[in-house]
Design an enzyme around this catalytic site. Structure first.
Site, PDB file in Angstrom:
ATOM      1  N   THR A 164      11.816 -61.243  -8.317  1.00 41.97           N
ATOM      2  CA  THR A 164      12.319 -60.738  -7.041  1.00 41.97           C
ATOM      3  C   THR A 164      13.828 -60.845  -6.936  1.00 41.97           C
ATOM      4  OG1 THR A 164      10.248 -61.347  -5.943  1.00 41.97           O
ATOM      5  CG2 THR A 164      12.156 -61.039  -4.531  1.00 41.97           C
ATOM      6  N   ASP A 183       7.698 -58.191 -13.875  1.00 35.34           N
ATOM      7  CA  ASP A 183       7.183 -58.992 -12.782  1.00 35.34           C
ATOM      8  C   ASP A 183       6.534 -60.215 -13.412  1.00 35.34           C
ATOM      9  OD1 ASP A 183       5.069 -59.998 -10.852  1.00 35.34           O
ATOM     10  OD2 ASP A 183       5.952 -58.419  -9.624  1.00 35.34           O
ATOM     11  N   GLN A 242      -7.553 -81.884  -8.452  1.00 33.56           N
ATOM     12  CA  GLN A 242      -7.315 -80.784  -7.520  1.00 33.56           C
ATOM     13  C   GLN A 242      -6.267 -81.161  -6.480  1.00 33.56           C
ATOM     14  OE1 GLN A 242     -11.078 -79.543  -5.853  1.00 33.56           O
ATOM     15  NE2 GLN A 242     -12.014 -79.225  -7.854  1.00 33.56           N
ATOM     16  N   CYS A 243      -5.938 -82.437  -6.374  1.00 35.15           N
ATOM     17  CA  CYS A 243      -4.927 -82.906  -5.421  1.00 35.15           C
ATOM     18  C   CYS A 243      -3.529 -82.655  -5.974  1.00 35.15           C
ATOM     19  CB  CYS A 243      -5.103 -84.392  -5.138  1.00 35.15           C
ATOM     20  SG  CYS A 243      -6.718 -84.842  -4.482  1.00 35.15           S
TER      21      CYS A 243
END
Length: 392
Positions: free
Chosen positions: A51, A97, A312-313
Site C-alpha cells: 500500500t 500485493d 492461539q494466544c
C-alpha cells in the site's frame, strides 16, 4: 527496467554502487534518491510492493504505478540532510500485493541482499503489510550470520495521501538501516523497531498495525531516538551466507472444539506434508478424548512429519508438559514452540526442511533459539537496561 528522468550524476553513482557479477541477482533499476546524503552511509531500498507505494486507479481501486514511488521519495526534504544515508532505490518487477508473496519472492529478496551485501551498510524492504511478518521471519532465518540491519516496513495508507503513515515509516526504516549498529532482520512500524521474527500484524486498519507481543521493541523513535542495546542480537562471528527456502510442505491447523480430524487421514498416506504447526489452546492444551486425533498425529510423526505446537494466544508460551492434556500430545511426538509466533514457527520449519536435515535434527533445532525468535527459561526474565541514543 523502468526508465525515469533523474540527474545524470545521481544515476552514475547509483549504478556504480550496485555493480555485481553475472552470477548474482540482477536489479531491475537503481536510482539514487538523495545525492546530498552522507557519503559515509549507504542504504539499498528494495520496493517489492504494498500500500505504501499505491495510487488510486481509474476504477477507484488502489494499485501500484511503476516509477511513481521513486519520484515521490525524491521530494522528501528529510533525505537531503547531510547526516542521512544515501539511498539507492530499486523497484521489483512485477510490483506485488503482499497477498501474492511466496517463498520464491523471499528468495529473490534475499538474493538481492546477498548480491549487494558488501556495497551497502543496510537494507530497507518496502513490503505490503498483510504478509510482512512472514517475510521478516523468513529472512531472519535465511540470512545466516547477518551482520547488518535489514529493515522491513510498509504503510496502511499510500504515501501519496495527504495524511499517511508512510512517510514516518519510510524515514524511520532508513534511519535504522543506515545509521544503527544492528545485526538482524527488523520490522519498523509506527515509531517502533521490532525484531522481525517476533512481529505480528495485530490490526487490519490501525496505523499502529504491528506489535511484538512476546518481546519488547528493539528501538523507539522519540526525542531522543532510543536503541535498547541489550535487546539486540550479538554480532555474528561467521561469514554471511544465504540459505534459500525451497521446501514449503508445511500445514497450519487451528484447533477448535469438536472439530473433525478426518482431513488428516489422506495426509498420513500421501506423505504430502513435511511439517505441521498446531495452534492449541492456552499454554498447549487440546482435546485428548479425541483419540483419533492423537493417533493421526502419532502416525504422521512416524512418517517423518515434524509437528510443532504454538498457542492461539498472542502472549504466553507453550509448555506441553504443564497439563496432562498437553503431555498427551508431547507423548505423540509434538514439540513445544514456546513463545514463537505462528509466522516464525512456519518459516523456521520451512528453513530447516530446506537445509536437508533429518527429522530428529530438525526437532533439535526447533527447540533452539536460532535468531532470537523464542524465549527459553534462561532468557525470559526482565532486566532494567540502559539505552543508547541514535544521532541523526
Amino acid at each position: 527496467a523502468v526508465v525515469r528522468k533523474r540527474p545524470a550524476a545521481a544515476a552514475t553513482l547509483a549504478r556504480g554502487r550496485v555493480q555485481t557479477s553475472d552470477s548474482e541477482e540482477p536489479l531491475e533499476s537503481a536510482d539514487l534518491l538523495n545525492p546530498k546524503g552522507s557519503e559515509q552511509h549507504w542504504v539499498l531500498i528494495l520496493y517489492t510492493g504494498g500500500t505504501l507505494g499505491m495510487q488510486e486507479l481509474g476504477d477507484g481501486t488502489l494499485g501500484p504505478v511503476p516509477g511513481a514511488l521513486a519520484s515521490q521519495l525524491r521530494h522528501l526534504s528529510e533525505l537531503e540532510r547531510p547526516t542521512m544515508p544515501r539511498c539507492v532505490f530499486t523497484e521489483f518487477n512485477p510490483i506485488l500485493d503482499s497477498a501474492d508473496m511466496t517463498p520464491s519472492d523471499w528468495n529473490r529478496i534475499a538474493r538481492v541482499i546477498r548480491s549487494q551485501y558488501h556495497n551497502f551498510d543496510g537494507f530497507v524492504v518496502l513490503h505490503g503489510t498483510d504478509t510482512m511478518a512472514y517475510t521478516a521471519s523468513a529472512l531472519s532465518f535465511m540470512l545466516e550470520q547477518l551482520a547488518k540491519p535489514v529493515v522491513l516496513t510498509g504503510a496502511q495508507l499510500p504515501i501519496f495521501d495527504p495524511v499517511s503513515d508512510a512517510r514516518q515509516n519510510f524515514l524511520g526504516a532508513v534511519l535504522f538501516a543506515g545509521l544503527a549498529d544492528i545485526s538482524e532482520v527488523c520490522l519498523f512500524f509506527s515509531g517502533r523497531l521490532l525484531r522481525g521474527n517476533r512481529s505480528v500484524k495485530l490490526d487490519a486498519s490501525s496505523l499502529r498495525a504491528f506489535g511484538s507481543p512476546c518481546y519488547p521493541p528493539l528501538a523507539e523513535l522519540g526525542a531522543p531516538i532510543n536503541v535498547f542495546r541489550r535487546r539486540l542480537l550479538e554480532p555474528p562471528r561467521g561469514r554471511f551466507r544465504l540459505q534459500e527456502i525451497h521446501k514449503t510442505e508445511v500445514l497450519v491447523v487451528w484447533v477448535i472444539p469438536g472439530f473433525s480430524d478426518d482431513f488428516l487421514r489422506p495426509l498420513e498416506k500421501s506423505r504430502s506434508i513435511k511439517g505441521m504447526v498446531l495452534l492449541l489452546y492456552g499454554c498447549g492444551n487440546a482435546p485428548v478424548r479425541k483419540q483419533s486425533f492423537l493417533q493421526s498425529l502419532r502416525r504422521l510423526r512416524e512418517t517423518g512429519v515434524v509437528i510443532v505446537a504454538c498457542s492461539q494466544c498472542q502472549t504466553g508460551s507453550v509448555h506441553l508438559e504443564k497439563y496432562a492434556v498437553g503431555k498427551a500430545f508431547a507423548d505423540c511426538g509434538v514439540i513445544s514452540a514456546f513463545d514463537m509466533t505462528t509466522e516464525a514457527a512456519v518459516t523456521k520449519l520451512a528453513y530447516l526442511l530446506s537445509k536437508g536435515m533429518r527429522q530428529e535434527q530438525i526437532i533439535a533445532e526447533m527447540r533452539q533459539d536460532l535468531r532470537g525468535e523464542m524465549s527459553t527459561e534462561v532468557t525470559a526474565f526482565t532486566v532494567s537496561e540502559p539505552t543508547t541514543r541514535l544521532k541523526v
